[in-house]
Structure formats: structure tokens, C-alpha cells
Scaffold this motif. Structure first.
Motif, PDB file in Angstrom:
ATOM      1  N   ASN A 111       0.858  -1.175   0.000  1.00 33.48           N
ATOM      2  CA  ASN A 111       0.000   0.000   0.000  1.00 33.48           C
ATOM      3  C   ASN A 111       0.897   1.229   0.000  1.00 33.48           C
ATOM      4  O   ASN A 111       2.127   1.113   0.047  1.00 33.48           O
ATOM      5  CB  ASN A 111      -0.917   0.003   1.228  1.00 33.48           C
ATOM      6  CG  ASN A 111      -2.251   0.691   0.949  1.00 33.48           C
ATOM      7  OD1 ASN A 111      -2.345   1.578   0.104  1.00 33.48           O
ATOM      8  ND2 ASN A 111      -3.285   0.290   1.671  1.00 33.48           N
ATOM      9  N   ASP A 112       0.278   2.413  -0.043  1.00 35.13           N
ATOM     10  CA  ASP A 112       1.073   3.613   0.128  1.00 35.13           C
ATOM     11  C   ASP A 112       1.315   3.805   1.627  1.00 35.13           C
ATOM     12  O   ASP A 112       0.806   3.043   2.461  1.00 35.13           O
ATOM     13  CB  ASP A 112       0.383   4.835  -0.495  1.00 35.13           C
ATOM     14  CG  ASP A 112      -1.040   5.047  -0.009  1.00 35.13           C
ATOM     15  OD1 ASP A 112      -1.355   4.622   1.132  1.00 35.13           O
ATOM     16  OD2 ASP A 112      -1.848   5.623  -0.753  1.00 35.13           O
ATOM     17  N   SER A 113       2.085   4.808   2.002  1.00 31.56           N
ATOM     18  CA  SER A 113       2.459   5.002   3.408  1.00 31.56           C
ATOM     19  C   SER A 113       1.248   5.193   4.309  1.00 31.56           C
ATOM     20  O   SER A 113       1.146   4.590   5.381  1.00 31.56           O
ATOM     21  CB  SER A 113       3.407   6.198   3.537  1.00 31.56           C
ATOM     22  OG  SER A 113       4.618   5.945   2.853  1.00 31.56           O
ATOM     23  N   ASP A 114       0.312   6.036   3.875  1.00 29.35           N
ATOM     24  CA  ASP A 114      -0.882   6.285   4.687  1.00 29.35           C
ATOM     25  C   ASP A 114      -1.719   5.014   4.828  1.00 29.35           C
ATOM     26  O   ASP A 114      -2.248   4.715   5.902  1.00 29.35           O
ATOM     27  CB  ASP A 114      -1.726   7.404   4.071  1.00 29.35           C
ATOM     28  CG  ASP A 114      -1.058   8.764   4.180  1.00 29.35           C
ATOM     29  OD1 ASP A 114      -0.173   8.914   5.051  1.00 29.35           O
ATOM     30  OD2 ASP A 114      -1.413   9.658   3.389  1.00 29.35           O
ATOM     31  N   GLY A 115      -1.838   4.267   3.742  1.00 26.81           N
ATOM     32  CA  GLY A 115      -2.628   3.053   3.774  1.00 26.81           C
ATOM     33  C   GLY A 115      -2.026   2.004   4.687  1.00 26.81           C
ATOM     34  O   GLY A 115      -2.743   1.301   5.411  1.00 26.81           O
ATOM     35  N   LYS A 117      -0.174   2.536   7.333  1.00 27.11           N
ATOM     36  CA  LYS A 117      -0.377   2.961   8.720  1.00 27.11           C
ATOM     37  C   LYS A 117      -1.793   2.637   9.176  1.00 27.11           C
ATOM     38  O   LYS A 117      -2.020   2.283  10.335  1.00 27.11           O
ATOM     39  CB  LYS A 117      -0.101   4.452   8.843  1.00 27.11           C
ATOM     40  CG  LYS A 117       1.369   4.814   8.641  1.00 27.11           C
ATOM     41  CD  LYS A 117       1.566   6.330   8.681  1.00 27.11           C
ATOM     42  CE  LYS A 117       3.016   6.692   8.432  1.00 27.11           C
ATOM     43  NZ  LYS A 117       3.219   8.170   8.406  1.00 27.11           N
ATOM     44  N   ALA A 118      -2.759   2.760   8.255  1.00 27.56           N
ATOM     45  CA  ALA A 118      -4.141   2.463   8.607  1.00 27.56           C
ATOM     46  C   ALA A 118      -4.372   0.959   8.778  1.00 27.56           C
ATOM     47  O   ALA A 118      -5.260   0.544   9.525  1.00 27.56           O
ATOM     48  CB  ALA A 118      -5.074   3.002   7.530  1.00 27.56           C
ATOM     49  N   THR A 162       5.825  -0.609   0.991  1.00 26.92           N
ATOM     50  CA  THR A 162       5.163   0.628   0.601  1.00 26.92           C
ATOM     51  C   THR A 162       5.646   1.068  -0.767  1.00 26.92           C
ATOM     52  O   THR A 162       6.828   0.967  -1.099  1.00 26.92           O
ATOM     53  CB  THR A 162       5.433   1.753   1.615  1.00 26.92           C
ATOM     54  OG1 THR A 162       6.853   1.935   1.769  1.00 26.92           O
ATOM     55  CG2 THR A 162       4.829   1.407   2.972  1.00 26.92           C
ATOM     56  N   LYS A 164       4.566   3.819  -4.426  1.00 32.31           N
ATOM     57  CA  LYS A 164       3.989   5.097  -4.841  1.00 32.31           C
ATOM     58  C   LYS A 164       3.233   4.917  -6.158  1.00 32.31           C
ATOM     59  O   LYS A 164       3.692   4.204  -7.060  1.00 32.31           O
ATOM     60  CB  LYS A 164       5.081   6.154  -5.011  1.00 32.31           C
ATOM     61  CG  LYS A 164       5.793   6.515  -3.713  1.00 32.31           C
ATOM     62  CD  LYS A 164       6.840   7.604  -3.943  1.00 32.31           C
ATOM     63  CE  LYS A 164       7.530   7.979  -2.638  1.00 32.31           C
ATOM     64  NZ  LYS A 164       8.563   9.022  -2.845  1.00 32.31           N
TER      65      LYS A 164
END
Length: 276
Positions: A111-115, A117-118, A162, A164
Motif C-alpha cells: 500500500n502507500d504510506s498512509d494506507g 499505517k491504517a 510501501t 507510490k
């Protein structure tokens, strides 16, 4: 029952294989019967591979709202799109599986970084390569400039990388054993060989002893693949081709050993072997 697969041997340098099960007829990329194929030697040296359930971030969602999430045109996070064509020649070779089931399976979530973390709790940075199938293989995900940042989920032990949006990536697999193995791989629940629903029964790539092989994309012919490229969920190949985003965000690997692997090991046995 013998499970016979077709090993695709690279034309130039390294080699890998694509499996054909005795219970499933191989198909070409337009749906008509044909033999399996394998990637080129010149290139750098998956439980069912289908991830039948939800990703961890979806686990708290009530069942009556799952469809709404999956069909959300603004669903966040990364998936895998259909990238540029990459040259990759293949040839055929036979391979007989030691058993119907794989010797081991593994999965890497992305996932991306925000994803990420979630989806995770207290992710710990780890080495980009991980061992799987009892140590038979070591594998990881590479981006354009090296291996992607890798993490291990605290408590659960799942692996993440992770990426992009818009960046390409590849799957690098090293055979750590003394015998040829077969690997069946999936991306977003789709088999990398034909872009259709992934399954153990499908053909895979063969990798020789101590060889490293890189899967660059979904195979489109016996001479090319469509590179893996991080995309939006709605822009993913899974959604664009099948309208299904349930399994986006995971890369699967299943490893099969050869029925003749023991014979190969015995041929390499030494009467006066040095201590390791």
C-alpha cells in the motif's frame, strides 16, 4: 496422481518455469488452448494464492457495507495496473510436481504510506527479502531504484511494502535449494501468467538451484509481459478487467518441489563432505 507442469526456460540466461496442471488445460492470453511459456535468460537472475478474504483495514467494516466500500470510486490506497510492455522470451520444459499441494506459501501486502499505517499496528522496519516455504525461497519486491521499504506487522507477523502510485515494481525470487522448484505467483488475486483468477492448479515459473528470477509483470505473450505498476484501486487491472477490487493489495507465492528432487540431491551427495 502426477501433476505435470511445463517448465519455461529462458532463452538467454536465467531460467524459470510456467506450470500446467493435469487437471487444468493451459490457455493462451486470448482464451484458446496453447502450451505454457517462460521468461528470458537475459533478465535478472502463493493457502490458495487467491486471498479470499478482506484486508485488515476492512475487518471492522460491517458486512452490509462491504459492497459500498468495494465499489467506492474514491477508495484510497494502491493496487496494480497494466504497465508498459517488457520483453521476456520463454521456452518449454517438463516439470513433475512432488505433490498436489505446494511445499509452502507466502504473501506480501502492499500500500502507500498512509494506507499501511491504517492497516497495521506498530509496523517494524525489516530486511526487504524474506524466506518462505521452509526456507526454500527468499523473495521481495523491487522498485525502479532497489527493493521497496519493507515492514513486519507487530503481533500478526504479516509483511508489508510501501510504494507510490505510478511507479513500476517487480517480484524477485531466489531459489535457495539444491533442486529446481516451481513458483506460482499472483498479484491482486490474479495469476501472473494469464491475468485470470489465481489458483494452485495453474502453471508456474521454474527456477533452478540457487538461481534468482524476477517477475516483471503479467504475461501477455511468449515474448513479453505487461509491467506491474502501482495504480489507484479503480485504475487497477483487477477493476478495469473484472470490476473486482476485493483482493487488491496483496502479492502471493506458492512453491512446489519436483518429484525428482530427491534423486537430484542424491546425485550431488559427497562421500567426504566438508562440515558446513
Amino acid at each position: 496422481m502426477k501433476f505435470r507442469s511445463t517448465w519455461l526456460l529462458s532463452l538467454l540466461g536465467g531460467f524459470a518455469l510456467i506450470l500446467n496442471s493435469c487437471t487444468v488445460s493451459p490457455t493462451d492470453y486470448s482464451g484458446s488452448p496453447q502450451n505454457a511459456i517462460a521468461p528470458s535468460h537475459s533478465e535478472a537472475e502463493a493457502k490458495s494464492i487467491i486471498t479470499g478474504g478482506l484486508r485488515s483495514g476492512d475487518s471492522a467494516i460491517q458486512s452490509d457495507s462491504i459492497d459500498a466500500v468495494l465499489k467506492n470510486p474514491n477508495r484510497p490506497g494502491l493496487a496494480t495496473g497494466w504497465g508498459d510492455s517488457v520483453h521476456s522470451n520463454v521456452v518449454e520444459q517438463d516439470f513433475v510436481r512432488a505433490s498436489k499441494g505446494p511445499a509452502g506459501t507466502d504473501a506480501i501486502y502492499y500500500n502507500d504510506s498512509d494506507g499501511m499505517k491504517a492497516m497495521t499496528t506498530r509496523p517494524e522496519s525489516v530486511k526487504p527479502l524474506q524466506r518462505a516455504a521452509g526456507g526454500l525461497v527468499e523473495w521481495g519486491i523491487k522498485g525502479p531504484h532497489g527493493f521497496l521499504p519493507a515492514y513486519k506487522e507487530y503481533g500478526w507477523g504479516r509483511r508489508f511494502v510501501t510504494g507510490k502510485k505510478g511507479s513500476s515494481y517487480s517480484i524477485e525470487i531466489k531459489n535457495r535449494s539444491e533442486s529446481t522448484i516451481e513458483v506460482v505467483a499472483s498479484v491482486d488475486g490474479l495469476d501472473v501468467m494469464d491475468g485470470k483468477t489465481a489458483s494452485y492448479a495453474k502453471r508456474g515459473y521454474l527456477i533452478g538451484p540457487h538461481r534468482t528470477f524476477t517477475i516483471d509483470g503479467f504475461r501477455t505473450s511468449d515474448s513479453s509481459v505487461a509491467s506491474f505498476q502501482f495504480s489507484s484501486v479503480m485504475g487497477s487491472y483487477a477493476n478495469q478487467r473484472y470490476g473486482n477490487t476485493r483482493n487488491v493489495g496483496v502479492i502471493g507465492l506458492a512453491v512446489f518441489t519436483s518429484k525428482h528432487g530427491d534423486a537430484q540431491l542424491r546425485n550431488n551427495a559427497r562421500a567426504f563432505a566438508q562440515a558446513p
